[in-house]
Design a protein around this motif. Structure first.
Motif, mmCIF file in Angstrom:
data_model
loop_
_atom_site.group_PDB
_atom_site.id
_atom_site.type_symbol
_atom_site.label_atom_id
_atom_site.label_comp_id
_atom_site.label_asym_id
_atom_site.label_seq_id
_atom_site.Cartn_x
_atom_site.Cartn_y
_atom_site.Cartn_z
ATOM 1 N N PRO A 170 45.105 5.707 -39.522
ATOM 2 C CA PRO A 170 45.782 4.487 -39.919
ATOM 3 C C PRO A 170 44.670 3.188 -39.800
ATOM 4 N N LEU A 171 44.429 2.246 -40.213
ATOM 5 C CA LEU A 171 43.817 0.818 -39.657
ATOM 6 C C LEU A 171 44.268 -0.320 -39.102
ATOM 7 N N PHE A 172 45.662 -0.129 -39.474
ATOM 8 C CA PHE A 172 46.760 -1.276 -38.858
ATOM 9 C C PHE A 172 46.476 -1.143 -36.892
ATOM 10 N N ILE A 173 45.967 0.739 -36.927
ATOM 11 C CA ILE A 173 46.265 0.182 -34.785
ATOM 12 C C ILE A 173 44.621 0.292 -34.821
ATOM 13 N N LEU A 174 44.089 0.501 -35.158
ATOM 14 C CA LEU A 174 41.790 0.228 -34.965
ATOM 15 C C LEU A 174 42.310 -1.454 -34.882
ATOM 16 N N TYR A 175 42.768 -2.159 -35.669
ATOM 17 C CA TYR A 175 42.385 -3.611 -35.598
ATOM 18 C C TYR A 175 43.624 -3.913 -35.173
ATOM 19 N N ASP A 176 44.722 -3.738 -34.448
ATOM 20 C CA ASP A 176 45.676 -3.716 -33.161
ATOM 21 C C ASP A 176 44.582 -4.181 -31.666
ATOM 22 N N LEU A 177 44.712 -2.375 -31.407
ATOM 23 C CA LEU A 177 43.747 -2.496 -30.242
ATOM 24 C C LEU A 177 42.872 -3.075 -30.296
ATOM 25 N N PHE A 178 41.857 -3.117 -30.798
ATOM 26 C CA PHE A 178 40.923 -3.846 -31.189
ATOM 27 C C PHE A 178 41.194 -5.581 -30.460
ATOM 28 N N ASP A 179 42.362 -5.994 -31.513
ATOM 29 C CA ASP A 179 42.846 -7.508 -30.818
ATOM 30 C C ASP A 179 43.521 -7.136 -29.258
ATOM 31 N N LEU A 180 44.103 -6.563 -28.752
ATOM 32 C CA LEU A 180 44.947 -6.329 -27.615
ATOM 33 C C LEU A 180 43.746 -6.497 -26.546
ATOM 34 N N ALA A 181 42.334 -5.683 -26.877
ATOM 35 C CA ALA A 181 41.326 -5.984 -26.100
ATOM 36 C C ALA A 181 40.580 -7.042 -25.352
ATOM 37 N N LYS A 182 40.706 -7.954 -26.947
ATOM 38 C CA LYS A 182 40.049 -9.530 -27.439
ATOM 39 C C LYS A 182 40.547 -10.480 -25.535
ATOM 40 N N THR A 183 42.299 -9.742 -25.802
ATOM 41 C CA THR A 183 43.425 -10.765 -25.541
ATOM 42 C C THR A 183 42.318 -11.304 -24.087
ATOM 43 N N ALA A 184 42.557 -10.730 -22.927
ATOM 44 C CA ALA A 184 41.520 -10.374 -21.924
ATOM 45 C C ALA A 184 40.696 -9.789 -21.049
ATOM 46 N N THR A 185 39.521 -10.163 -21.658
ATOM 47 C CA THR A 185 37.793 -9.811 -21.215
ATOM 48 C C THR A 185 37.716 -10.444 -19.924
ATOM 49 N N TYR A 186 36.974 -9.627 -19.446
ATOM 50 C CA TYR A 186 36.380 -9.832 -17.737
ATOM 51 C C TYR A 186 35.226 -10.659 -18.194
ATOM 52 N N GLU A 187 34.728 -11.311 -19.948
ATOM 53 C CA GLU A 187 33.752 -12.233 -19.799
ATOM 54 C C GLU A 187 33.867 -12.508 -21.564
ATOM 55 N N ILE A 194 33.095 -11.948 -33.261
ATOM 56 C CA ILE A 194 33.297 -10.592 -33.325
ATOM 57 C C ILE A 194 35.014 -10.349 -33.858
ATOM 58 N N SER A 195 34.999 -9.515 -35.021
ATOM 59 C CA SER A 195 36.538 -8.938 -35.339
ATOM 60 C C SER A 195 36.174 -7.256 -35.657
ATOM 61 N N PHE A 196 37.072 -6.576 -35.542
ATOM 62 C CA PHE A 196 37.281 -6.037 -36.262
ATOM 63 C C PHE A 196 37.100 -5.259 -37.890
ATOM 64 N N VAL A 197 37.257 -6.599 -38.497
ATOM 65 C CA VAL A 197 37.361 -6.549 -40.005
ATOM 66 C C VAL A 197 35.706 -6.649 -39.667
ATOM 67 N N LYS A 198 35.106 -7.766 -38.890
ATOM 68 C CA LYS A 198 33.606 -7.841 -39.406
ATOM 69 C C LYS A 198 32.474 -6.965 -38.900
ATOM 70 N N ILE A 199 32.996 -5.962 -37.975
ATOM 71 C CA ILE A 199 32.148 -5.188 -37.642
ATOM 72 C C ILE A 199 32.027 -3.711 -38.078
ATOM 73 N N THR A 200 33.560 -3.568 -39.369
ATOM 74 C CA THR A 200 33.865 -3.043 -39.376
ATOM 75 C C THR A 200 33.119 -2.508 -41.136
ATOM 76 N N CYS A 201 32.866 -4.201 -41.924
ATOM 77 C CA CYS A 201 32.754 -4.149 -42.921
ATOM 78 C C CYS A 201 31.033 -4.249 -42.788
ATOM 79 N N PHE A 202 30.463 -4.786 -41.858
ATOM 80 C CA PHE A 202 29.281 -4.398 -41.242
ATOM 81 C C PHE A 202 28.266 -2.962 -41.698
#
Length: 428
Positions: A170-187, A194-202
């Motif tokens: 399901p797309l919703f889990i891909l979308y949510d996991l990507f956003d969750l990872a972006k909440t706290a990155t080392y850089e 970059i958003s999941f929609v953007k990279i997928t549509c690319f």
């Protein structure tokens, strides 16, 4: 105790056994959108519904022939986790909280995976897709040990498995996991813009649109409504214009060669029309959106047909396959469309075979066929003798400059001869 009492007791036991089974039935959710293909259909074309390189989701998880790709999935997960401060346990807990919703997306009960196995599988497969799209979108995400992007042929074989009905998340889990990872990155700037929609549509624009013409803007428009990748494609293939619904009285759809003999001209649809399904006929010109035929075209089309039918969508793609199979029924039809730059392919023998093989999966409904108006107008145009006479003259006598000059010279000679005869008769 007589025999009837023994039978009654046996039936009570049987009823209890059956009742116990009824209590354990899997809840069928209205939200299911990922289906198993019926075995009779699968047996006819098993490779078209079975992943060849990588399993995504539970239906083909753990198959021996797909295990070599599991190490690549885990390596992608490792790199994905290295970029974020979100722990693996947090990701797993996030998926665990959505386990029921995820399982409800699948039409078949997933009995072979317990809760922990299911949650782990979703994390590994979801991150594999996310990381694949990230690495396709930005080269600096790629690593020296990446054998998928280090070998273009392997990468090209893998992505075809992403478009199989039984190989979806399901797309919703891909979308949510990507956003969750972006909440706290080392850089902080790592995922900037970059958003999941953007990279997928690319990725869709660079690969899927190569053999499935779609309006590029429709990808973003329909993304939030799509259940998974196949659903996104089907939503984008919805006709861009509404057609007047009329009953198709004559189901004999003429071929391109027959229409050519009747004087119909062919051209690729106007530049503003990107939808594969937008076939139109107007003033003697049949407009067909330009498309290409690849080795995996039939495989992708068959999965789209299966999903459209099983999910209960209006059968737009079904009708397109029927229409195209009738139009391109032999190599000569394909050759004419290649000459008119409507299709591109290496071998004109392959196109009729592709659509002829897909046609048995389709059903023509005369009362709800989206091309009824187009077909009716084509049939009427073909019946007018004048169109055929004009086409015959043009194709046989005016098809080259020299042929035209010869015909004109012959007409002039005939007129001169007739004039000379008339003059001779007058002189008498």
């Amino acid at each position: 105790m007589d025999n009837s009492e023994d039978v009654s007791i046996d039936m009570e036991k049987l009823a209890d056994t059956l009742s116990a089974k009824l209590e354990t039935l899997h809840h069928l959710s209205k939200d299911c959108s990922i289906y198993r293909v019926a075995e009779p259909k699968r047996c006819l074309n098993p490779r078209h519904f079975t992943p060849q390189m990588v399993s995504i989701g539970p239906f083909h998880h753990g198959k021996e022939e797909l295990k070599p790709m599991e190490e690549h999935k885990q390596r992608y997960l490792k790199y994905f986790l290295q970029r974020t401060k979100v722990s693996m346990a947090s990701f797993l807990g996030f998926i665990k909280a959505k386990e029921t919703k995820l399982r409800n997306c699948y039409a078949a009960t997933i009995r072979n995976l317990g809760s922990d196995e299911f949650v782990a599988m979703v994390l590994v497969d979801a991150v594999f897709l996310i990381e694949f799209f990230l690495r396709f979108y930005k080269r600096n995400f790629r690593t020296v040990d990446d054998r998928i992007f280090g070998k273009p042929q392997l990468r090209n074989e893998i992505w075809h498995d992403f478009l199989l009905l039984e190989n979806q998340l399901p797309l919703f889990i891909l979308y949510d996991l990507f956003d969750l990872a972006k909440t706290a990155t080392y850089e902080d700037a790592f995922y900037e813009n970059i958003s999941f929609v953007k990279i997928t549509c690319f990725w869709f624009r660079n690969h899927v649109l190569g053999f499935l013409p779609l309006d590029e803007n429709s990808l973003e428009i329909h993304f939030s409504k799509a259940e998974h990748f196949l659903d996104l494609i089907i939503l984008c293939l919805q006709p861009s214009q509404s057609r007047a619904q009329i009953t198709l009285k004559d189901q004999n759809i003429p071929s391109v060669e027959e229409l050519h003999e009747a004087g119909v001209k062919f051209k690729p649809a106007a530049g503003s029309t990107k939808n594969l399904l937008d076939i139109n006929f107007n003033q003697g010109i049949l407009e067909i959106p330009f498309f290409k035929v690849y080795e995996n075209t039939q495989r992708a089309y068959r999965n789209l047909l299966a999903f459209e039918s099983m999910h209960g969508y209006k059968k737009y793609f079904n009708d397109y396959i029927i229409m195209t199979a009738c139009l391109i029924s032999c190599p000569k039809d394909a050759e004419l469309l290649v000459q008119n730059e409507v299709i591109r392919l290496g071998n004109t023998e392959t196109v009729p075979t592709v659509f002829r093989n897909l046609d048995p999966d389709c059903t023509l409904n005369s009362y709800n066929f989206q091309y009824s108006g187009v077909v009716t107008n084509l049939q009427a145009y073909r019946k007018l003798p004048w169109h055929k006479w004009k086409a015959t003259l043009k194709q046989n006598y005016f098809n080259t400059p020299w042929a035209s000059i010869s015909v004109i010279a012959a007409v002039i000679l005939l007129l001169l001869t007739a004039t000379q005869i008339v003059s001779s008769l007058i002189a008498l």
